[in-house]
Design a protein around this motif. Structure first.
Motif, PDB file in Angstrom:
ATOM      1  N   UNK A  57       0.843  -1.202   0.000  1.00  0.00           N
ATOM      2  CA  UNK A  57       0.000   0.000   0.000  1.00  0.00           C
ATOM      3  C   UNK A  57       0.877   1.250   0.000  1.00  0.00           C
ATOM      4  N   UNK A  58       0.451   2.247  -0.783  1.00  0.00           N
ATOM      5  CA  UNK A  58       1.178   3.502  -0.879  1.00  0.00           C
ATOM      6  C   UNK A  58       0.227   4.596  -1.342  1.00  0.00           C
ATOM      7  N   UNK A  59       0.656   5.829  -1.206  1.00  0.00           N
ATOM      8  CA  UNK A  59      -0.169   6.978  -1.588  1.00  0.00           C
ATOM      9  C   UNK A  59       0.653   7.915  -2.450  1.00  0.00           C
ATOM     10  N   UNK A  60       0.084   8.355  -3.569  1.00  0.00           N
ATOM     11  CA  UNK A  60       0.750   9.316  -4.440  1.00  0.00           C
ATOM     12  C   UNK A  60       0.337  10.728  -4.042  1.00  0.00           C
ATOM     13  N   UNK A  61       1.321  11.610  -3.899  1.00  0.00           N
ATOM     14  CA  UNK A  61       1.035  12.998  -3.545  1.00  0.00           C
ATOM     15  C   UNK A  61       1.178  13.954  -4.724  1.00  0.00           C
ATOM     16  N   UNK A  62       1.674  13.447  -5.867  1.00  0.00           N
ATOM     17  CA  UNK A  62       1.880  14.294  -7.042  1.00  0.00           C
ATOM     18  C   UNK A  62       1.224  13.743  -8.295  1.00  0.00           C
ATOM     19  N   UNK A  63       1.123  12.420  -8.383  1.00  0.00           N
ATOM     20  CA  UNK A  63       0.641  11.800  -9.609  1.00  0.00           C
ATOM     21  C   UNK A  63      -0.632  10.994  -9.376  1.00  0.00           C
ATOM     22  N   UNK A  64      -1.369  10.796 -10.477  1.00  0.00           N
ATOM     23  CA  UNK A  64      -2.528   9.899 -10.513  1.00  0.00           C
ATOM     24  C   UNK A  64      -2.115   8.623 -11.228  1.00  0.00           C
ATOM     25  N   UNK A  65      -2.860   7.528 -10.983  1.00  0.00           N
ATOM     26  CA  UNK A  65      -2.403   6.237 -11.490  1.00  0.00           C
ATOM     27  C   UNK A  65      -3.583   5.382 -11.922  1.00  0.00           C
ATOM     28  N   UNK A  66      -3.354   4.622 -12.996  1.00  0.00           N
ATOM     29  CA  UNK A  66      -4.327   3.662 -13.495  1.00  0.00           C
ATOM     30  C   UNK A  66      -3.671   2.284 -13.505  1.00  0.00           C
ATOM     31  N   UNK A  67      -4.371   1.288 -12.966  1.00  0.00           N
ATOM     32  CA  UNK A  67      -3.975  -0.110 -13.110  1.00  0.00           C
ATOM     33  C   UNK A  67      -4.973  -0.769 -14.061  1.00  0.00           C
ATOM     34  N   UNK A  68      -4.469  -1.517 -15.037  1.00  0.00           N
ATOM     35  CA  UNK A  68      -5.307  -2.365 -15.873  1.00  0.00           C
ATOM     36  C   UNK A  68      -4.853  -3.800 -15.648  1.00  0.00           C
ATOM     37  N   UNK A  69      -5.725  -4.639 -15.060  1.00  0.00           N
ATOM     38  CA  UNK A  69      -5.384  -6.024 -14.763  1.00  0.00           C
ATOM     39  C   UNK A  69      -5.356  -6.836 -16.061  1.00  0.00           C
TER      40      UNK A  69
END
Length: 247
Positions: A57-69
């Motif tokens: 588990x982690x948190x981004x403070x500058x970027x957004x993220x997409x995971x595609x399984x």
């Protein structure tokens, strides 16, 4: 000026131990990054964890993220709440959302990562009020069942389209990076990409094709068809297109 495309694949991933502070092995490959692109990409990456593996588990403070399984099934935790995920699912995590992924299956869990900066907060015209807390938000959807997603339902950055689709034998997908840049990751089947007038590149599962602004490619499916994940990111050289990017 002629622009060439960026080609990468997952054939020789790096072994990474202890991703996001968690014990265990992750296999990882960078498929594209900001260098050579006009749009505000952070990176396009591929990752795989073995059965029982965890991406911490982690948190981004500058970027957004997409995971595609892409393969397998597991569980993603979003701000402390678990959600089941499997191949075909996409997870969009907005700025500040804490997230981690666990493999609950008996085969490796693979996913594509698209990361980009969040839009900057607007500058107030008057004396600023006390800063509001960051909104934690995320969406889990299935690209195969629900269809294409406009990432702006969650994300504030430049990503404009996310889809999983396929072409039948001989099917064609023209891609032009006029106002958006494209990345296309092959998930199944085979085909080729015609780049410009004289370059032909075979497309196989695990290969990624990224088009910088000003480039073009024609994707043609082979005898067993071609399946892929496709994303478009708004590039800064032109006005925003209506209803997604240009093809």
């Amino acid at each position: 000026m002629r622009r060439t495309v960026i080609l990468a694949d997952t054939r020789a991933p790096a072994d990474v131990h202890g991703v996001h502070g968690t014990e265990g092995l992750t296999q990882w490959a960078c498929l594209a990054r900001r260098v050579g692109l006009n749009g505000a990409w952070e990176a396009v990456e591929w990752a795989r964890i073995p059965p029982g593996g965890v991406s911490g588990e982690h948190r981004h403070t500058r970027t957004e993220e997409v995971y595609v399984l892409l393969a397998g099934h597991g569980e993603i935790t979003l701000d402390g709440r678990p959600h089941p995920v499997r191949a075909g699912d996409a997870v969009l995590t907005g700025l500040g959302t804490r997230h981690g992924l666990r493999n609950l299956g008996t085969r490796p869990l693979e996913w594509l990562v698209i990361e980009m900066p969040a839009a900057p907060a607007p500058v107030p015209a008057t004396v600023p009020a006390p800063r509001a807390p960051v909104l934690h938000h995320a969406v889990v959807t299935n690209l195969r069942r629900i269809g294409p997603v406009d990432p702006r339902i969650v994300l504030t950055g430049p990503l404009r389209l996310l889809e999983a689709d396929s072409l039948p034998y001989g099917g064609r997908l023209p891609l032009r990076a006029d106002r958006v840049e494209h990345t296309l990751f092959v998930t199944g089947g085979s085909g080729r990409a015609a780049i410009g007038d004289d370059v032909r590149v075979p497309l196989v599962p695990g290969r990624c094709l990224t088009l910088p602004l000003g480039s073009r490619a024609l994707v043609v499916a082979g005898v067993d068809g071609l399946s892929y994940v496709h994303a478009e990111l708004l590039a800064p050289a032109g006005p925003e297109p209506e209803g997604g990017g240009s093809r």
